[in-house]
Design a protein around this motif. Structure first.
Motif, mmCIF file in Angstrom:
data_model
loop_
_atom_site.group_PDB
_atom_site.id
_atom_site.type_symbol
_atom_site.label_atom_id
_atom_site.label_comp_id
_atom_site.label_asym_id
_atom_site.label_seq_id
_atom_site.Cartn_x
_atom_site.Cartn_y
_atom_site.Cartn_z
ATOM 1 N N ILE A 1 -32.854 -6.239 -7.545
ATOM 2 C CA ILE A 1 -34.283 -5.625 -6.980
ATOM 3 C C ILE A 1 -35.785 -5.403 -7.728
ATOM 4 O O ILE A 1 -36.791 -5.526 -8.131
ATOM 5 C CB ILE A 1 -34.586 -4.462 -5.462
ATOM 6 C CG1 ILE A 1 -33.585 -4.836 -4.359
ATOM 7 C CG2 ILE A 1 -36.457 -4.574 -5.394
ATOM 8 C CD1 ILE A 1 -33.673 -4.285 -3.544
ATOM 9 N N ASN A 2 -35.058 -4.830 -8.646
ATOM 10 C CA ASN A 2 -36.134 -4.206 -9.933
ATOM 11 C C ASN A 2 -36.688 -5.319 -10.810
ATOM 12 O O ASN A 2 -37.852 -5.355 -10.830
ATOM 13 C CB ASN A 2 -34.909 -2.740 -10.631
ATOM 14 C CG ASN A 2 -36.140 -2.235 -12.057
ATOM 15 O OD1 ASN A 2 -37.171 -2.470 -12.298
ATOM 16 N ND2 ASN A 2 -35.253 -1.122 -11.636
ATOM 17 N N GLU A 3 -35.425 -6.127 -11.215
ATOM 18 C CA GLU A 3 -35.568 -6.968 -12.131
ATOM 19 C C GLU A 3 -36.357 -7.961 -11.541
ATOM 20 O O GLU A 3 -37.700 -8.908 -11.928
ATOM 21 C CB GLU A 3 -34.693 -7.838 -12.211
ATOM 22 C CG GLU A 3 -34.786 -8.639 -13.043
ATOM 23 C CD GLU A 3 -33.010 -9.554 -13.780
ATOM 24 O OE1 GLU A 3 -33.122 -9.861 -14.927
ATOM 25 O OE2 GLU A 3 -31.737 -9.949 -12.740
ATOM 26 N N LYS A 4 -37.109 -8.427 -10.023
ATOM 27 C CA LYS A 4 -37.639 -9.527 -9.599
ATOM 28 C C LYS A 4 -39.110 -8.977 -9.769
ATOM 29 O O LYS A 4 -39.831 -9.222 -9.704
ATOM 30 C CB LYS A 4 -36.948 -9.119 -8.111
ATOM 31 C CG LYS A 4 -37.433 -10.834 -7.372
ATOM 32 C CD LYS A 4 -36.854 -10.926 -6.414
ATOM 33 C CE LYS A 4 -37.111 -12.589 -5.862
ATOM 34 N NZ LYS A 4 -36.248 -13.384 -6.147
ATOM 35 N N PHE A 5 -39.015 -7.328 -9.291
ATOM 36 C CA PHE A 5 -40.564 -6.958 -9.514
ATOM 37 C C PHE A 5 -41.134 -6.194 -10.149
ATOM 38 O O PHE A 5 -42.815 -6.690 -10.746
ATOM 39 C CB PHE A 5 -40.184 -5.761 -8.261
ATOM 40 C CG PHE A 5 -40.543 -5.769 -7.221
ATOM 41 C CD1 PHE A 5 -42.407 -5.927 -6.378
ATOM 42 C CD2 PHE A 5 -39.903 -5.340 -6.045
ATOM 43 C CE1 PHE A 5 -41.560 -6.389 -4.920
ATOM 44 C CE2 PHE A 5 -39.403 -5.974 -4.792
ATOM 45 C CZ PHE A 5 -40.457 -6.690 -4.366
ATOM 46 N N ILE A 6 -39.625 -5.799 -11.413
ATOM 47 C CA ILE A 6 -40.556 -5.546 -12.507
ATOM 48 C C ILE A 6 -40.858 -6.369 -14.209
ATOM 49 O O ILE A 6 -41.668 -6.746 -14.570
ATOM 50 C CB ILE A 6 -40.441 -4.342 -13.372
ATOM 51 C CG1 ILE A 6 -40.411 -3.090 -12.129
ATOM 52 C CG2 ILE A 6 -40.259 -3.817 -14.418
ATOM 53 C CD1 ILE A 6 -39.719 -1.773 -12.635
ATOM 54 N N ASP A 7 -39.331 -6.602 -14.223
ATOM 55 C CA ASP A 7 -39.800 -8.136 -15.242
ATOM 56 C C ASP A 7 -39.833 -9.796 -14.802
ATOM 57 O O ASP A 7 -39.778 -10.845 -15.134
ATOM 58 C CB ASP A 7 -38.371 -8.139 -15.443
ATOM 59 C CG ASP A 7 -37.853 -8.807 -16.771
ATOM 60 O OD1 ASP A 7 -38.721 -8.403 -17.959
ATOM 61 O OD2 ASP A 7 -37.096 -9.271 -17.225
ATOM 62 N N ARG A 8 -40.975 -9.457 -14.133
ATOM 63 C CA ARG A 8 -41.728 -11.081 -13.748
ATOM 64 C C ARG A 8 -42.209 -11.875 -15.053
ATOM 65 O O ARG A 8 -42.270 -10.660 -16.252
ATOM 66 C CB ARG A 8 -42.764 -10.382 -13.032
ATOM 67 C CG ARG A 8 -42.269 -10.286 -11.701
ATOM 68 C CD ARG A 8 -43.813 -10.137 -10.928
ATOM 69 N NE ARG A 8 -44.943 -9.083 -11.714
ATOM 70 C CZ ARG A 8 -46.245 -8.200 -11.160
ATOM 71 N NH1 ARG A 8 -46.139 -9.023 -9.682
ATOM 72 N NH2 ARG A 8 -46.494 -7.596 -11.758
ATOM 73 N N ASN A 9 -42.253 -12.535 -15.448
ATOM 74 C CA ASN A 9 -42.729 -12.990 -16.548
ATOM 75 C C ASN A 9 -44.847 -12.542 -16.756
ATOM 76 O O ASN A 9 -45.312 -13.028 -16.248
ATOM 77 C CB ASN A 9 -42.418 -15.053 -16.693
ATOM 78 C CG ASN A 9 -43.184 -15.700 -17.818
ATOM 79 O OD1 ASN A 9 -43.370 -14.531 -18.899
ATOM 80 N ND2 ASN A 9 -42.701 -16.904 -17.630
ATOM 81 N N PRO A 10 -44.285 -12.308 -18.039
ATOM 82 C CA PRO A 10 -45.906 -11.938 -18.080
ATOM 83 C C PRO A 10 -46.828 -13.002 -18.507
ATOM 84 O O PRO A 10 -48.413 -12.910 -18.036
ATOM 85 C CB PRO A 10 -45.372 -11.356 -19.367
ATOM 86 C CG PRO A 10 -44.618 -10.793 -19.593
ATOM 87 C CD PRO A 10 -43.538 -11.992 -19.372
ATOM 88 N N SER A 11 -46.894 -14.144 -18.442
ATOM 89 C CA SER A 11 -47.805 -15.169 -18.501
ATOM 90 C C SER A 11 -47.844 -15.324 -17.571
ATOM 91 O O SER A 11 -49.198 -16.057 -16.798
ATOM 92 C CB SER A 11 -46.933 -16.709 -19.687
ATOM 93 O OG SER A 11 -45.995 -17.266 -18.253
ATOM 94 N N GLY A 12 -47.627 -14.590 -15.892
ATOM 95 C CA GLY A 12 -48.085 -15.151 -14.841
ATOM 96 C C GLY A 12 -49.010 -14.042 -14.271
ATOM 97 O O GLY A 12 -49.880 -15.339 -13.544
ATOM 98 N N ASP A 13 -49.741 -13.767 -15.217
ATOM 99 C CA ASP A 13 -50.660 -13.219 -14.972
ATOM 100 C C ASP A 13 -51.319 -13.100 -15.942
ATOM 101 O O ASP A 13 -51.542 -13.788 -16.894
ATOM 102 C CB ASP A 13 -50.586 -11.794 -13.822
ATOM 103 C CG ASP A 13 -49.931 -10.513 -14.788
ATOM 104 O OD1 ASP A 13 -49.133 -10.132 -14.494
ATOM 105 O OD2 ASP A 13 -49.778 -10.813 -15.758
#
Lengths: 286, 292
Positions: A274-286
């Motif tokens: 869950i943690n990975e899903k929320f925090i480790d998103r691809n930073p280029s996405g925003d």
């Protein structure tokens, strides 16, 4: 230029140790959780009975509740507070190295000693309550009341761990390009804006790493509770691993204890995903 | 393009040196000191208790930080009544093996995993690394049974052997070995070196910094290890300091001064090693955090 026999020569001792002391225990932990092993009686397969028993056991849910409360109190603090400390410890001022060492030192102190130091901080006539009385606040029963014992443990954990995580962030700060800050300053960004828009996004991989590590740490914590309160008062500081420890080595219910430790393992695994899903998103996405 | 910047910069710099810089420094030191006191007060408090004489109250409102009748008697008494030299010797012994054995096996395993090509290399590496994810609490019970089966219960070997291999150490050392250029080995072979000589005389000295880092990390965890020795060693004469101190709390529940003195004695070696190697400690934590 190397032959297979060379590899065998170097690997034989490490691989033997690996199989006997790492692989074998890991595999047998899994099988043990399906048995009623208790050291004295022969091993008997009970399949999912241990798991069923755990899920119906109020002691297990109490311990899980305590563990989750401990995690909720300790982990966010240990993820966020060291970011500030790292920014602070990254300032180029006189004596900063000494401060870094001071912040890091509790990391090296054994849990037994930590427990001794803090038992006195928490005493009813201790220093913490004295500070409270200076501000006209009532004294707190840190370790003797069921409501306060887990928050108290979280405080000790923050004390002993924040220096460790600060170093991760300090290492992360070294990788932030300096011209980003200079550009932001020219644009008129103040201290908080600068760090909110540059430091935090740039540190995102470290934040993820620290939240995973501190989550695992929080869910596995029990030595502090064992040495400080032995799980009390009224099981209020019995964490899941302390329950495993007591069941396995005091109650000798090895099979049951293995099942509980596996449930915890699954729980941590899910949290990490869950943690990975929320925090480790691809930073280029925003 | 260049024109405005030459005008703006000196202006900005001049401003920084004025009031703003002083308030900035003030704020920084305020928070640094606040955090430092959070870290240090428990230590100071314990030192203070350990030095308090019979006439000094341990707990009082307001707390008495500086003992009026300060004394070293607590240290002498705890040293005489508790076998501290024995505990110290056991801790040192366990730490020597707990540091050197995993260091040796990590180096032995990391070398072929990094520099040789053989069947199953990748599989073996991934297998070793993936076990790092299994929490030690899960494997604690079977490990205990393995030690029991091997008849190592109550022996130093029972404490040392399970820690003689460190997947984490293999991982870090393999990284270090991977960074060495291939030509170095090739020229060594032309000079007539055998495999052992390449490993021992050429490659190992090149990863010395990583060996130092691991040494420190293993030292911290071994010196402080508590639970495993507690489970394996029943005989008091074999306890390391951590276990001895834990039992001491049970024996002297009421004599706070003695426990404080004992805790301080346990801290002295850590403080000494920390001060001697302060730079390496921070570097060790850094490299393990970046690479681990």
């Amino acid at each position: 230029m190397y032959k297979t026999r060379h590899a065998v020569f170097f690997l034989i001792v490490p691989v033997l140790l690996f199989m006997v002391f790492i692989l074998l225990p890991a595999i047998s932990a899994f099988f043990l959780s399906f048995t009623s092993y208790n050291i004295f009686d022969p091993i008997e397969w009970v399949w999912f009975d241990n798991y069923k028993e755990a899920l119906q056991d109020s002691d297990f849910w109490n311990a899980l509740g305590n563990t989750v409360l401990f995690w909720v109190l300790a982990t966010p603090t240990l993820v966020i507070m060291p970011i500030f400390v790292a920014v602070l410890a990254n300032q180029k001022v006189r004596g900063i190295r000494v401060f870094r060492l001071i912040f890091y030192f509790p990391v090296l102190v054994s849990v037994v000693v930590t427990a001794i130091l803090w038992r006195w901080m928490f005493n009813l006539d201790g220093i913490l309550n004295y500070f409270l009385s200076v501000f006209n606040l009532p004294a707190v029963e840190w370790l003797t009341s069921p409501e306060m014992v887990i928050p108290s443990m979280a405080l000790v954990t923050i004390w002993s761990g924040f220096g460790y995580y600060t170093l991760f962030y300090l290492a992360g700060l070294q990788t932030v390009p300096k011209d980003l800050y200079e550009a932001a300053e020219l644009d008129g960004a103040g201290f908080f804006k600068k760090h909110l828009y540059i430091t935090i996004p740039m540190l995102r991989p470290v934040i993820f790493f620290v939240s995973v590590i501190s989550t695992m740490g929080a869910f596995k914590e029990f030595t502090l509770m064992l040495t400080m309160t032995n799980g009390g008062p009224l099981d209020a500081s019995t964490t899941v691993v302390l329950l495993v420890f007591k069941e396995a080595f005091q109650g000798l219910n090895m099979g049951y204890a293995s099942a509980v430790s596996f449930l915890l393992f699954l729980f941590i695994l899910v949290l990490t995903l869950i943690n990975e899903k929320f925090i480790d998103r691809n930073p280029s996405g925003d | 393009m260049g024109q405005p910047s030459t005008e703006v910069k000196p202006y900005l710099k001049k401003e920084k040196w004025s009031k703003r810089k002083i308030t900035r420094l003030g704020v920084i030191y305020f928070f640094l000191l606040l955090l430092a006191s959070f870290t240090i007060i428990p230590f100071l408090w314990t030192i203070s208790i350990s030095l308090k004489g019979d006439g000094d109250p341990i707990f009082s409102m307001p707390p008495q930080f500086i003992p009026e009748h300060w004394t070293l008697n607590n240290f002498i008494e705890v040293w005489n009544t508790v076998p501290i030299p024995t505990y110290l010797r056991n801790s040192v012994l366990l730490t020597i093996f707990g540091v050197s054995l995993p260091l040796i096996t990590s180096a032995l395993a990391a070398f072929p995993l990094a520099r040789m090509k053989f069947k199953g290399r990748q599989f073996l590496f991934i297998l070793i690394i993936s076990t790092m994810m299994i929490p030690s609490e899960v494997t604690m019970i079977p490990m205990y049974l393995v030690i029991n089966e091997l008849n190592l219960m109550g022996t130093f070997a029972g404490v040392i052997v399970p820690g003689a291999l460190s997947p984490f150490g293999i991982f870090l050392l393999r990284q270090a070995f991977l960074n060495i250029p291939k030509e170095i080995e090739e020229s060594a072979i032309i000079d007539g070196a055998n495999v052992w000589q390449i490993f021992w005389r050429i490659l190992l000295p090149m990863v010395k910094p990583m060996l130092g880092t691991l040494c420190i990390l293993f030292f911290i965890s071994e010196w402080n290890s508590f639970l495993w020795p507690l489970l394996i060693l029943q005989d008091e004469s074999m306890h390391p300091l951590t276990v001895g101190l834990y039992k001491l709390q049970g024996t002297f529940v009421t004599n706070t001064r003695l426990i404080a003195a004992g805790a301080m004695i346990a801290l002295i070696p850590v403080i000494a090693v920390f001060i001697a190697l302060q730079r390496s400690f921070i570097d060790a934590a850094f490299s393990s955090s970046i690479k681990g």
